[in-house]
Design an enzyme around this catalytic site. Structure first.
Site, short mmCIF file in Angstrom:
data_model
loop_
_atom_site.label_atom_id
_atom_site.label_comp_id
_atom_site.label_asym_id
_atom_site.label_seq_id
_atom_site.Cartn_x
_atom_site.Cartn_y
_atom_site.Cartn_z
N GLU A 35 0.82 -1.21 0.00
CA GLU A 35 0.00 0.00 0.00
C GLU A 35 0.86 1.26 0.00
O GLU A 35 0.51 2.27 0.61
CB GLU A 35 -0.93 -0.01 1.22
CG GLU A 35 -1.91 -1.17 1.20
CD GLU A 35 -2.80 -1.22 2.43
OE1 GLU A 35 -2.72 -0.32 3.30
OE2 GLU A 35 -3.58 -2.18 2.53
N CYS A 36 1.96 1.23 -0.71
CA CYS A 36 2.93 2.32 -0.73
C CYS A 36 2.88 3.02 -2.09
O CYS A 36 2.51 2.42 -3.09
CB CYS A 36 4.33 1.72 -0.49
SG CYS A 36 5.69 2.89 -0.56
N GLY A 37 3.29 4.27 -2.11
CA GLY A 37 3.39 4.98 -3.38
C GLY A 37 4.40 4.35 -4.33
O GLY A 37 4.32 4.55 -5.54
N THR A 39 4.73 1.03 -4.58
CA THR A 39 4.29 -0.35 -4.81
C THR A 39 4.33 -0.73 -6.29
O THR A 39 4.60 -1.87 -6.63
CB THR A 39 2.89 -0.59 -4.21
OG1 THR A 39 2.97 -0.36 -2.80
CG2 THR A 39 2.39 -2.00 -4.46
#
Length: 165
Positions: A35-37, A39
């Site tokens: 759920e990371c920028g 990803t």
């Protein structure tokens, strides 16, 4: 532990990853999160895996190490992480079980990487990349801003992938 090949990690799908199985192969270790920028880098890592490691017996290994340490961006179970990676990005490279990569409970592999790379190499976010040479030593590390197909990363992969002698 004196080399990457000395480590064992719990595998995402259960069981254990024995890093000695990759003795003599270069390895790119990446602390990942769903759920990371950053990803979307899973896509580039999978492409890199298919281009440089997947089909060759001594090619580059990519090892994903999911972590919930930064912004709680990997909250899922092993099954949820596996499904996300496979369905969304077609990930087929090895993934460790969700691990702690910073702080007092850091897993031994990331303690070793920090010792080898120095203070600045400590992961400060998801998708740090650690390139291990064929002797199992840390060659270079890269921040999340380095895309999996960045020319400087590809050049370092080419260097550690060459056989000498």
């Amino acid at each position: 532990m004196t080399s990457f090949y000395d480590f064992r990690l719990p595998a995402l799908e259960g069981g254990e990853i024995d890093c000695s199985q990759w003795q003599g192969r270069p390895v790119l270790i990446v602390n990942t999160a769903s759920e990371c920028g950053f990803t979307k880098q899973y896509e580039g890592l999978q492409k890199l895996w298919l281009e440089t490691g997947h089909a060759t017996p001594d090619g580059l290994i990519i090892l994903g190490v999911p972590s919930n340490d930064f912004g709680k961006q990997e909250p899922g179970t092993s099954e949820q992480i596996k499904e996300f990676c496979q369905v969304r990005y077609g990930v087929s490279f090895p993934l460790a079980a969700r691990s702690i990569v910073r702080g007092t409970e850091t897993i031994p592999l990331f303690r070793w990487l920090a010792k080898e790379g120095g203070f600045l190499s400590l992961p400060r976010w998801n998708f740090y990349k650690y390139l291990i040479d064929r002797q199992g030593k840390l060659h270079r590390w890269f921040t999340p801003l380095t895309d999996p197909h960045a020319p400087r990363l590809l050049e370092e992969i080419r260097r550690v992938s060459q056989r000498h002698g």
